[in-house]
Design a protein around this motif. Structure first.
Motif, PDB file in Angstrom:
ATOM      1  N   MET A   1       0.808  -1.220   0.000  1.00  0.00           N
ATOM      2  CA  MET A   1       0.000   0.000   0.000  1.00  0.00           C
ATOM      3  C   MET A   1       0.844   1.274   0.000  1.00  0.00           C
ATOM      4  SD  MET A   1      -3.160   1.124   2.472  1.00  0.00           S
ATOM      5  CE  MET A   1      -2.234   0.886   3.960  1.00  0.00           C
ATOM      6  N   LEU A   2       1.848   1.362   0.864  1.00  0.00           N
ATOM      7  CA  LEU A   2       2.626   2.596   0.959  1.00  0.00           C
ATOM      8  C   LEU A   2       3.481   2.835  -0.272  1.00  0.00           C
ATOM      9  CD1 LEU A   2       3.687   2.535   4.709  1.00  0.00           C
ATOM     10  CD2 LEU A   2       1.876   3.882   3.629  1.00  0.00           C
ATOM     11  N   ARG A   3       4.160   1.807  -0.747  1.00  0.00           N
ATOM     12  CA  ARG A   3       5.010   2.008  -1.921  1.00  0.00           C
ATOM     13  C   ARG A   3       4.161   2.192  -3.178  1.00  0.00           C
ATOM     14  NH1 ARG A   3       9.688  -1.482  -4.806  1.00  0.00           N
ATOM     15  NH2 ARG A   3      10.018   0.008  -6.473  1.00  0.00           N
ATOM     16  N   ASN A   4       3.011   1.497  -3.275  1.00  0.00           N
ATOM     17  CA  ASN A   4       2.131   1.729  -4.422  1.00  0.00           C
ATOM     18  C   ASN A   4       1.781   3.206  -4.515  1.00  0.00           C
ATOM     19  OD1 ASN A   4       2.065  -0.979  -5.140  1.00  0.00           O
ATOM     20  ND2 ASN A   4       0.014  -1.343  -4.353  1.00  0.00           N
ATOM     21  N   ALA A   5       1.361   3.791  -3.398  1.00  0.00           N
ATOM     22  CA  ALA A   5       0.997   5.207  -3.363  1.00  0.00           C
ATOM     23  C   ALA A   5       2.209   6.089  -3.660  1.00  0.00           C
ATOM     24  CB  ALA A   5       0.394   5.566  -2.006  1.00  0.00           C
ATOM     25  N   SER A   6       3.343   5.706  -3.136  1.00  0.00           N
ATOM     26  CA  SER A   6       4.570   6.465  -3.366  1.00  0.00           C
ATOM     27  C   SER A   6       4.957   6.449  -4.843  1.00  0.00           C
ATOM     28  CB  SER A   6       5.699   5.888  -2.507  1.00  0.00           C
ATOM     29  OG  SER A   6       6.903   6.544  -2.764  1.00  0.00           O
ATOM     30  N   GLU A   7       4.826   5.301  -5.491  1.00  0.00           N
ATOM     31  CA  GLU A   7       5.150   5.198  -6.921  1.00  0.00           C
ATOM     32  C   GLU A   7       4.209   6.060  -7.750  1.00  0.00           C
ATOM     33  OE1 GLU A   7       7.675   4.006  -8.524  1.00  0.00           O
ATOM     34  OE2 GLU A   7       8.611   2.888  -6.899  1.00  0.00           O
ATOM     35  N   VAL A   8       2.924   6.085  -7.409  1.00  0.00           N
ATOM     36  CA  VAL A   8       1.965   6.928  -8.126  1.00  0.00           C
ATOM     37  C   VAL A   8       2.375   8.396  -7.984  1.00  0.00           C
ATOM     38  CG1 VAL A   8      -0.415   7.781  -8.159  1.00  0.00           C
ATOM     39  CG2 VAL A   8       0.023   5.318  -7.986  1.00  0.00           C
ATOM     40  N   ALA A   9       2.643   8.821  -6.762  1.00  0.00           N
ATOM     41  CA  ALA A   9       3.037  10.212  -6.523  1.00  0.00           C
ATOM     42  C   ALA A   9       4.329  10.554  -7.270  1.00  0.00           C
ATOM     43  CB  ALA A   9       3.208  10.461  -5.027  1.00  0.00           C
ATOM     44  N   TYR A  10       5.290   9.646  -7.249  1.00  0.00           N
ATOM     45  CA  TYR A  10       6.563   9.885  -7.930  1.00  0.00           C
ATOM     46  C   TYR A  10       6.362   9.980  -9.443  1.00  0.00           C
ATOM     47  CZ  TYR A  10      11.427   9.297  -9.358  1.00  0.00           C
ATOM     48  OH  TYR A  10      12.656   9.467  -9.924  1.00  0.00           O
ATOM     49  N   MET A  11       5.550   9.097 -10.009  1.00  0.00           N
ATOM     50  CA  MET A  11       5.308   9.110 -11.453  1.00  0.00           C
ATOM     51  C   MET A  11       4.714  10.442 -11.900  1.00  0.00           C
ATOM     52  SD  MET A  11       6.305   6.497 -13.081  1.00  0.00           S
ATOM     53  CE  MET A  11       5.810   5.012 -13.867  1.00  0.00           C
ATOM     54  N   LYS A  12       3.900  11.050 -11.046  1.00  0.00           N
ATOM     55  CA  LYS A  12       3.275  12.326 -11.388  1.00  0.00           C
ATOM     56  C   LYS A  12       4.290  13.457 -11.518  1.00  0.00           C
ATOM     57  CE  LYS A  12      -1.274  11.378  -9.423  1.00  0.00           C
ATOM     58  NZ  LYS A  12      -2.268  11.772  -8.417  1.00  0.00           N
ATOM     59  N   THR A  13       5.479  13.295 -10.934  1.00  0.00           N
ATOM     60  CA  THR A  13       6.508  14.338 -10.988  1.00  0.00           C
ATOM     61  C   THR A  13       7.427  14.191 -12.195  1.00  0.00           C
ATOM     62  OG1 THR A  13       8.192  13.148  -9.691  1.00  0.00           O
ATOM     63  CG2 THR A  13       6.527  14.412  -8.455  1.00  0.00           C
ATOM     64  N   LEU A  14       7.314  13.079 -12.915  1.00  0.00           N
ATOM     65  CA  LEU A  14       8.239  12.774 -13.997  1.00  0.00           C
ATOM     66  C   LEU A  14       7.727  13.236 -15.358  1.00  0.00           C
ATOM     67  CD1 LEU A  14       9.131   9.085 -13.008  1.00  0.00           C
ATOM     68  CD2 LEU A  14      10.381  11.179 -12.415  1.00  0.00           C
ATOM     69  N   THR A  15       8.656  13.486 -16.266  1.00  0.00           N
ATOM     70  CA  THR A  15       8.299  13.771 -17.654  1.00  0.00           C
ATOM     71  C   THR A  15       7.874  12.461 -18.314  1.00  0.00           C
ATOM     72  OG1 THR A  15      10.506  13.336 -18.540  1.00  0.00           O
ATOM     73  CG2 THR A  15      10.054  15.601 -17.767  1.00  0.00           C
ATOM     74  N   ASP A  16       7.332  12.541 -19.515  1.00  0.00           N
ATOM     75  CA  ASP A  16       6.912  11.334 -20.237  1.00  0.00           C
ATOM     76  C   ASP A  16       8.070  10.354 -20.421  1.00  0.00           C
ATOM     77  OD1 ASP A  16       4.353  12.354 -20.414  1.00  0.00           O
ATOM     78  OD2 ASP A  16       4.517  12.924 -22.527  1.00  0.00           O
ATOM     79  N   ASP A  17       9.216  10.863 -20.837  1.00  0.00           N
ATOM     80  CA  ASP A  17      10.380   9.995 -21.042  1.00  0.00           C
ATOM     81  C   ASP A  17      10.858   9.385 -19.731  1.00  0.00           C
ATOM     82  OD1 ASP A  17      10.396  10.341 -23.787  1.00  0.00           O
ATOM     83  OD2 ASP A  17      11.865  11.970 -23.732  1.00  0.00           O
ATOM     84  N   GLU A  18      10.837  10.162 -18.663  1.00  0.00           N
ATOM     85  CA  GLU A  18      11.236   9.649 -17.350  1.00  0.00           C
ATOM     86  C   GLU A  18      10.248   8.590 -16.853  1.00  0.00           C
ATOM     87  OE1 GLU A  18      13.523  13.585 -15.536  1.00  0.00           O
ATOM     88  OE2 GLU A  18      11.349  13.424 -15.370  1.00  0.00           O
ATOM     89  N   GLN A  19       8.959   8.778 -17.134  1.00  0.00           N
ATOM     90  CA  GLN A  19       7.962   7.782 -16.760  1.00  0.00           C
ATOM     91  C   GLN A  19       8.222   6.462 -17.483  1.00  0.00           C
ATOM     92  OE1 GLN A  19       4.197   9.655 -17.658  1.00  0.00           O
ATOM     93  NE2 GLN A  19       3.957  10.395 -15.558  1.00  0.00           N
TER      94      GLN A  19
END
Length: 76
Positions: A12-30
């Motif tokens: 649960m915690l890392r799933n949420a963390s990965e979602v939040a982190y992905m939102k900060t990345l550019t398309d190529d970084e994602q």
């Protein structure tokens, strides 16, 4: 460890963390992050991806339950 067993994907915690982190990345970084997660643990990655689709997280990246976006992780 129990977290991952109960919630699938990365837990649960890392799933949420990965979602939040992905939102900060550019398309190529994602794309690079997706490839990294997929290579490290495909089963956890697919569980997390499915959770994102079912929950409506990252719809621009993975789509939604009604309209999922197909990604070939091996070609990223």
């Amino acid at each position: 460890m129990l977290d991952g067993v109960l919630d699938g994907g990365y837990g649960m915690l890392r799933n949420a963390s990965e979602v939040a982190y992905m939102k900060t990345l550019t398309d190529d970084e994602q794309k690079a992050r997706i490839k990294k997660l997929w290579l490290e643990d495909p089963e956890a990655y697919y569980e997390w991806k499915e959770d994102c689709i079912e929950s409506g997280y990252l719809p621009d990246l993975f789509g939604t339950s009604d309209n999922p976006i197909t990604i070939d992780e091996s070609k990223l």
